[in-house]
Design a protein around this motif. Sequence first.
Motif, mmCIF file in Angstrom:
data_model
loop_
_atom_site.group_PDB
_atom_site.id
_atom_site.type_symbol
_atom_site.label_atom_id
_atom_site.label_comp_id
_atom_site.label_asym_id
_atom_site.label_seq_id
_atom_site.Cartn_x
_atom_site.Cartn_y
_atom_site.Cartn_z
ATOM 1 N N THR A 89 0.847 -1.197 0.000
ATOM 2 C CA THR A 89 0.000 0.000 0.000
ATOM 3 C C THR A 89 0.875 1.237 0.000
ATOM 4 O O THR A 89 2.048 1.189 0.345
ATOM 5 C CB THR A 89 -0.922 0.043 1.236
ATOM 6 N N LYS A 90 0.268 2.348 -0.365
ATOM 7 C CA LYS A 90 0.987 3.609 -0.423
ATOM 8 C C LYS A 90 0.499 4.532 0.678
ATOM 9 O O LYS A 90 -0.698 4.641 0.923
ATOM 10 C CB LYS A 90 0.781 4.281 -1.786
ATOM 11 N N GLY A 91 1.405 5.209 1.323
ATOM 12 C CA GLY A 91 1.036 6.146 2.374
ATOM 13 C C GLY A 91 0.512 5.437 3.595
ATOM 14 O O GLY A 91 0.723 4.256 3.815
ATOM 15 N N ASP A 92 -0.245 6.176 4.428
ATOM 16 C CA ASP A 92 -0.800 5.589 5.642
ATOM 17 C C ASP A 92 -2.310 5.445 5.561
ATOM 18 O O ASP A 92 -2.996 5.343 6.566
ATOM 19 C CB ASP A 92 -0.427 6.444 6.865
ATOM 20 N N GLY A 93 -2.825 5.420 4.347
ATOM 21 C CA GLY A 93 -4.270 5.328 4.173
ATOM 22 C C GLY A 93 -4.848 3.991 4.574
ATOM 23 O O GLY A 93 -6.039 3.849 4.753
ATOM 24 N N GLU A 94 -3.974 2.968 4.686
ATOM 25 C CA GLU A 94 -4.452 1.635 5.042
ATOM 26 C C GLU A 94 -4.017 1.297 6.469
ATOM 27 O O GLU A 94 -3.396 0.277 6.727
ATOM 28 C CB GLU A 94 -3.896 0.598 4.044
ATOM 29 N N SER A 95 -4.326 2.191 7.404
ATOM 30 C CA SER A 95 -3.890 2.013 8.785
ATOM 31 C C SER A 95 -4.501 0.780 9.437
ATOM 32 O O SER A 95 -4.021 0.306 10.464
ATOM 33 C CB SER A 95 -4.228 3.259 9.608
ATOM 34 N N THR A 96 -5.583 0.256 8.866
ATOM 35 C CA THR A 96 -6.238 -0.927 9.426
ATOM 36 C C THR A 96 -5.791 -2.218 8.738
ATOM 37 O O THR A 96 -6.355 -3.274 8.983
ATOM 38 C CB THR A 96 -7.766 -0.792 9.295
ATOM 39 N N PHE A 97 -4.773 -2.129 7.896
ATOM 40 C CA PHE A 97 -4.292 -3.292 7.147
ATOM 41 C C PHE A 97 -3.934 -4.436 8.092
ATOM 42 O O PHE A 97 -4.402 -5.568 7.923
ATOM 43 C CB PHE A 97 -3.070 -2.897 6.319
ATOM 44 N N PHE A 148 -11.839 -3.052 6.894
ATOM 45 C CA PHE A 148 -10.403 -3.027 7.196
ATOM 46 C C PHE A 148 -9.516 -2.883 5.962
ATOM 47 O O PHE A 148 -8.327 -2.606 6.086
ATOM 48 C CB PHE A 148 -10.005 -4.296 7.951
ATOM 49 N N GLY A 149 -10.066 -3.130 4.777
ATOM 50 C CA GLY A 149 -9.281 -2.929 3.575
ATOM 51 C C GLY A 149 -8.599 -4.183 3.054
ATOM 52 O O GLY A 149 -8.962 -5.316 3.387
ATOM 53 N N ILE A 150 -7.561 -3.967 2.263
ATOM 54 C CA ILE A 150 -6.932 -5.033 1.495
ATOM 55 C C ILE A 150 -6.219 -6.072 2.347
ATOM 56 O O ILE A 150 -5.948 -7.192 1.902
ATOM 57 C CB ILE A 150 -5.934 -4.423 0.470
ATOM 58 N N GLY A 151 -5.928 -5.751 3.595
ATOM 59 C CA GLY A 151 -5.257 -6.705 4.469
ATOM 60 C C GLY A 151 -6.022 -8.013 4.607
ATOM 61 O O GLY A 151 -5.424 -9.079 4.788
ATOM 62 N N VAL A 152 -7.343 -7.943 4.501
ATOM 63 C CA VAL A 152 -8.184 -9.136 4.617
ATOM 64 C C VAL A 152 -7.877 -10.128 3.501
ATOM 65 O O VAL A 152 -7.887 -11.343 3.704
ATOM 66 C CB VAL A 152 -9.678 -8.744 4.589
ATOM 67 N N LEU A 153 -7.588 -9.628 2.304
ATOM 68 C CA LEU A 153 -7.322 -10.517 1.174
ATOM 69 C C LEU A 153 -6.075 -11.364 1.396
ATOM 70 O O LEU A 153 -5.977 -12.493 0.905
ATOM 71 C CB LEU A 153 -7.180 -9.715 -0.128
ATOM 72 N N PHE A 154 -5.102 -10.825 2.137
ATOM 73 C CA PHE A 154 -3.870 -11.565 2.382
ATOM 74 C C PHE A 154 -4.090 -12.746 3.319
ATOM 75 O O PHE A 154 -3.259 -13.658 3.373
ATOM 76 C CB PHE A 154 -2.805 -10.625 2.953
ATOM 77 N N SER A 155 -5.203 -12.746 4.040
ATOM 78 C CA SER A 155 -5.504 -13.897 4.897
ATOM 79 C C SER A 155 -5.779 -15.135 4.056
ATOM 80 O O SER A 155 -5.665 -16.266 4.547
ATOM 81 C CB SER A 155 -6.715 -13.599 5.794
#
Length: 226
Positions: A89-97, A148-155
């Motif tokens: 991800t770019k920046g801190d926009g995905e703080s819930t990753f 929570f965003g894209i972090g879920v996909l990595f699960s």
Amino acid sequence: MTGAIINAAAILAGGAVGLLLKGRINEKITAAIIRAMGLCVCIIGISGALGGDIMLMVTSLALGVLVGELLRIDDHLNAFGLFLQKKFTKGDGESTFAQGFVSSTLLFCVGAMAIVGSLDSGLRDDQSIITAKSLIDGVASVAFASTFGIGVLFSAVAVFLYQGSIELFAAQLQDVFSDALIAQLSGIGGVMILGIGANMALGAQIRVANMLPGFLFAGGYYVIFF
């Protein structure tokens, strides 16, 4: 490893839908959805925690949390999530990753369906339980990813590796995973899921990943004494 592929694909598909919805819902509504989802997760956790021997569950979790806190498992998992966040991800926009990655990974991996379904898939090529689990995980990943965003996909990667390993070695593991042991592991997993739900619904700060060694103590008990 057909079952693991099906489950991972369902999480990716649900997560993709969730990402399309992310940011399109009012923040107050999003917060309300998180709390509602948290309560639903609590119910799932309670239903799972009712199985198994209560005293063994308490002992295993107490010892497990002690080891988990000493090893700082939760910190390491979150650090890994933050590492992935910086890479993808770019920046801190995905703080819930990291929160999405850790919470969804634990939710999708603990529980009896992951074990029993993977054993059935590996031994009998029976995908019925895994298909049902995949539908549940897919729906949950929509809600999780929209929050929570894209972090879920990595699960999905963790689910594939975990369930795929059980499928791959199903013939060797079928004698180890007795019905009693699966019920005990499901009970411990239920408590962990309840912790995830409490974090979502009540904003609790339960370090759920530090409970993971509890599985080893419960499993060790059955391997040694049964």
